[in-house]
Design a protein around this motif. Structure first.
Motif, mmCIF file in Angstrom:
data_model
loop_
_atom_site.group_PDB
_atom_site.id
_atom_site.type_symbol
_atom_site.label_atom_id
_atom_site.label_comp_id
_atom_site.label_asym_id
_atom_site.label_seq_id
_atom_site.Cartn_x
_atom_site.Cartn_y
_atom_site.Cartn_z
ATOM 1 N N GLY A 75 0.884 -1.200 0.093
ATOM 2 C CA GLY A 75 0.029 0.203 0.022
ATOM 3 C C GLY A 75 0.829 1.239 -0.128
ATOM 4 O O GLY A 75 2.216 1.144 -0.029
ATOM 5 N N ILE A 76 0.165 2.284 0.047
ATOM 6 C CA ILE A 76 0.884 3.533 0.107
ATOM 7 C C ILE A 76 0.254 4.367 1.016
ATOM 8 O O ILE A 76 -0.935 4.531 1.414
ATOM 9 C CB ILE A 76 0.299 4.611 -1.407
ATOM 10 C CG1 ILE A 76 0.727 3.773 -2.406
ATOM 11 C CG2 ILE A 76 0.855 5.947 -1.372
ATOM 12 C CD1 ILE A 76 0.256 4.321 -3.718
ATOM 13 N N GLN A 77 1.257 5.095 1.698
ATOM 14 C CA GLN A 77 1.043 5.959 3.086
ATOM 15 C C GLN A 77 2.046 7.208 2.833
ATOM 16 O O GLN A 77 2.913 6.950 2.500
ATOM 17 C CB GLN A 77 1.523 5.045 4.197
ATOM 18 C CG GLN A 77 1.000 6.031 5.491
ATOM 19 C CD GLN A 77 1.413 5.290 6.785
ATOM 20 O OE1 GLN A 77 2.501 4.363 6.814
ATOM 21 N NE2 GLN A 77 0.700 5.245 7.839
ATOM 22 N N GLN A 78 1.271 8.314 2.971
ATOM 23 C CA GLN A 78 2.032 9.483 3.002
ATOM 24 C C GLN A 78 2.762 9.513 1.390
ATOM 25 O O GLN A 78 3.845 10.145 1.309
ATOM 26 C CB GLN A 78 2.958 9.656 4.148
ATOM 27 C CG GLN A 78 2.172 9.903 5.403
ATOM 28 C CD GLN A 78 3.243 9.917 6.665
ATOM 29 O OE1 GLN A 78 4.436 9.780 6.121
ATOM 30 N NE2 GLN A 78 2.792 10.211 7.739
ATOM 31 N N MET A 79 1.994 9.269 0.562
ATOM 32 C CA MET A 79 2.600 9.300 -0.842
ATOM 33 C C MET A 79 4.003 8.169 -1.161
ATOM 34 O O MET A 79 4.737 8.328 -1.924
ATOM 35 C CB MET A 79 2.837 10.480 -1.291
ATOM 36 C CG MET A 79 1.686 11.503 -1.162
ATOM 37 S SD MET A 79 0.298 11.027 -2.062
ATOM 38 C CE MET A 79 0.879 11.125 -3.876
ATOM 39 N N TYR A 80 4.024 7.342 -0.094
ATOM 40 C CA TYR A 80 5.211 6.538 -0.321
ATOM 41 C C TYR A 80 4.794 5.104 -0.548
ATOM 42 O O TYR A 80 4.010 4.510 0.305
ATOM 43 C CB TYR A 80 6.020 6.663 1.010
ATOM 44 C CG TYR A 80 7.339 6.075 0.789
ATOM 45 C CD1 TYR A 80 8.422 6.792 0.179
ATOM 46 C CD2 TYR A 80 7.947 4.623 0.882
ATOM 47 C CE1 TYR A 80 9.683 6.333 -0.087
ATOM 48 C CE2 TYR A 80 9.065 4.154 0.670
ATOM 49 C CZ TYR A 80 10.131 4.920 0.219
ATOM 50 O OH TYR A 80 11.091 4.354 -0.015
ATOM 51 N N ASP A 81 5.362 4.373 -1.561
ATOM 52 C CA ASP A 81 4.890 3.030 -1.675
ATOM 53 C C ASP A 81 5.374 2.067 -0.921
ATOM 54 O O ASP A 81 6.763 1.684 -1.331
ATOM 55 C CB ASP A 81 5.057 2.741 -3.272
ATOM 56 C CG ASP A 81 4.374 1.539 -3.675
ATOM 57 O OD1 ASP A 81 4.027 0.641 -2.942
ATOM 58 O OD2 ASP A 81 4.223 1.124 -5.064
ATOM 59 N N TYR A 82 5.066 1.497 0.152
ATOM 60 C CA TYR A 82 5.929 0.496 0.969
ATOM 61 C C TYR A 82 5.818 -0.715 0.412
ATOM 62 O O TYR A 82 6.642 -1.584 0.984
ATOM 63 C CB TYR A 82 5.009 0.572 2.326
ATOM 64 C CG TYR A 82 5.336 1.563 3.242
ATOM 65 C CD1 TYR A 82 6.666 2.049 3.877
ATOM 66 C CD2 TYR A 82 4.540 2.571 3.538
ATOM 67 C CE1 TYR A 82 7.172 2.804 4.621
ATOM 68 C CE2 TYR A 82 4.929 3.561 4.328
ATOM 69 C CZ TYR A 82 5.912 4.034 4.959
ATOM 70 O OH TYR A 82 6.305 4.834 5.604
ATOM 71 N N GLY A 83 5.031 -1.050 -0.526
ATOM 72 C CA GLY A 83 5.069 -2.274 -1.329
ATOM 73 C C GLY A 83 6.476 -2.434 -2.025
ATOM 74 O O GLY A 83 7.005 -3.496 -2.049
ATOM 75 N N LYS A 84 6.966 -1.411 -2.484
ATOM 76 C CA LYS A 84 8.153 -1.418 -3.181
ATOM 77 C C LYS A 84 9.353 -1.304 -2.075
ATOM 78 O O LYS A 84 10.541 -1.628 -2.141
ATOM 79 C CB LYS A 84 8.263 -0.307 -4.112
ATOM 80 C CG LYS A 84 7.478 -0.317 -5.225
ATOM 81 C CD LYS A 84 7.682 0.679 -6.409
ATOM 82 C CE LYS A 84 6.651 0.445 -7.507
ATOM 83 N NZ LYS A 84 6.642 1.617 -8.507
ATOM 84 N N ASN A 85 9.132 -0.718 -1.093
ATOM 85 C CA ASN A 85 10.371 -0.147 0.020
ATOM 86 C C ASN A 85 9.614 -0.533 1.414
ATOM 87 O O ASN A 85 9.247 0.641 1.795
ATOM 88 C CB ASN A 85 10.710 0.989 -0.098
ATOM 89 C CG ASN A 85 12.162 1.218 -1.008
ATOM 90 O OD1 ASN A 85 12.933 0.648 -0.806
ATOM 91 N ND2 ASN A 85 11.559 2.168 -2.191
ATOM 92 N N PRO A 86 9.360 -1.698 1.793
ATOM 93 C CA PRO A 86 8.649 -1.887 3.293
ATOM 94 C C PRO A 86 9.710 -1.415 4.301
ATOM 95 O O PRO A 86 10.909 -1.060 4.109
ATOM 96 C CB PRO A 86 8.862 -3.364 3.154
ATOM 97 C CG PRO A 86 9.828 -3.975 2.253
ATOM 98 C CD PRO A 86 9.924 -2.839 1.167
ATOM 99 N N GLY A 87 9.019 -1.381 5.454
ATOM 100 C CA GLY A 87 9.756 -0.752 6.653
ATOM 101 C C GLY A 87 9.150 -0.948 7.879
ATOM 102 O O GLY A 87 7.853 -1.332 7.823
ATOM 103 N N PHE A 88 9.687 -0.640 9.081
ATOM 104 C CA PHE A 88 9.240 -0.766 10.309
ATOM 105 C C PHE A 88 8.804 0.631 10.813
ATOM 106 O O PHE A 88 9.967 1.351 10.551
ATOM 107 C CB PHE A 88 9.924 -1.171 11.263
ATOM 108 C CG PHE A 88 10.158 -2.883 10.977
ATOM 109 C CD1 PHE A 88 9.416 -3.870 11.491
ATOM 110 C CD2 PHE A 88 11.064 -3.300 9.897
ATOM 111 C CE1 PHE A 88 9.501 -5.204 11.225
ATOM 112 C CE2 PHE A 88 11.258 -4.603 9.500
ATOM 113 C CZ PHE A 88 10.241 -5.409 10.166
ATOM 114 N N ASP A 89 7.961 0.910 11.743
ATOM 115 C CA ASP A 89 7.687 2.089 12.436
ATOM 116 C C ASP A 89 8.721 1.913 13.594
ATOM 117 O O ASP A 89 8.487 1.182 14.643
ATOM 118 C CB ASP A 89 6.248 2.135 13.062
ATOM 119 C CG ASP A 89 6.101 3.273 13.792
ATOM 120 O OD1 ASP A 89 7.009 4.008 14.324
ATOM 121 O OD2 ASP A 89 4.930 3.654 14.380
#
Length: 266
Positions: free
Chosen positions: A43-57
């Motif tokens: 998905g996209i959060q804050q205009m950033y595609d986490y599907g391509k660049n996943p990460g952790f809070d």
């Protein structure tokens, strides 16, 4: 530590840049576990595609047990549960904290700087400059905080409140609205997975600075004023701790700091 999450800063996002596979590589015992709740890989959060660049809070990866080792039964967890120290950012903060504890016996003060969206001083239409808080977990001596009873002899909420009052008073002493529009961040929280919650349970007085500007674009002058507001608040804390005047502050004055409102007053 000037920047705890450089990946997020560079990418204009909340989460770091790290995959669950990299976590399992570091902690093979998690091979069969579900990814932690604070991991986003779609998905996209804050205009950033986490599907391509996943990460952790990263700010949900802390644990009051500073020697905690990740266990598969503790995943995926949730926002009201401790974190796991699976990210290098949280590990680094933890390691510095532990080294200071080893050297000095205690980390007296922990301050965490964050950014927030647009809010208002409660009962007004004044935009908040920054919000303060020293409340991240319930008191271990209270019924609500009984699950943290093992930390009761370390936890010092009054000292956290005194530190926040020191910052607030320093800002209120400046005759400029941007320094005066200071509020209390949301209270009554139970977030042991934050650095603030974990370190508070380990005996540190804690202060959160939530500075406006997470979602807004400001000019150079406004940005400079916000930086000065943070500097003024931090200096107020440092001076009060250095000369011991912080211990003479009334912790109940913390409760008089205006609350944050999500809508301006009519």
């Amino acid at each position: 530590m000037p920047m705890m999450n450089p990946d997020a800063s560079e990418g204009d996002k909340r989460r770091n840049t790290m995959t669950w596979a990299e976590v399992v590589e570091d902690f093979p015992q998690l091979a069969g576990a579900r990814p932690s709740w604070n991991y986003l890989d779609r998905g996209i959060q804050q205009m950033y595609d986490y599907g391509k660049n996943p990460g952790f809070d990263v700010n949900r990866d802390f644990n009051p047990d500073l020697n905690y080792v990740p266990q598969p039964q503790d995943f995926p967890g949730n926002s009201a549960s401790p974190g796991w120290f699976i990210t290098p950012e949280a590990q680094t903060s933890r390691d510095v904290y532990k080294s200071l504890t080893d050297e000095f016996g205690k980390v007296d003060v922990f301050i965490d700087l964050h950014h927030q969206g647009l809010y208002y001083v409660d009962g007004t239409s004044d935009e908040v400059t920054l919000s303060l808080s020293g409340n991240f977990v319930p008191d271990p001596s209270s019924p609500e905080g009984a699950k943290y009873a093992q930390y009761a002899d370390k936890y010092n909420y009054d000292f956290s409140r005194q530190l926040n009052v020191a910052a607030y008073d320093a800002l209120q002493s400046v005759g400029n609205s941007i320094f005066n529009n200071i509020t209390l961040y949301s209270q009554g929280l139970d977030l042991p997975g934050t650095a603030l919650g974990s370190y508070a349970l380990n005996g540190s007085g804690t202060v959160l600075f939530e500075v406006t500007g997470q979602t807004q674009s400001f000019g150079q002058k406004k940005k400079g004023q916000l930086v000065k507001a943070v500097e003024r608040g931090l200096t107020g804390i440092i001076d009060a701790v250095a000369d011991d005047s912080v211990y003479g502050l009334d912790p109940e004055a913390y409760e008089d700091i205006p609350l944050t409102a999500y809508q301006p007053a009519d």
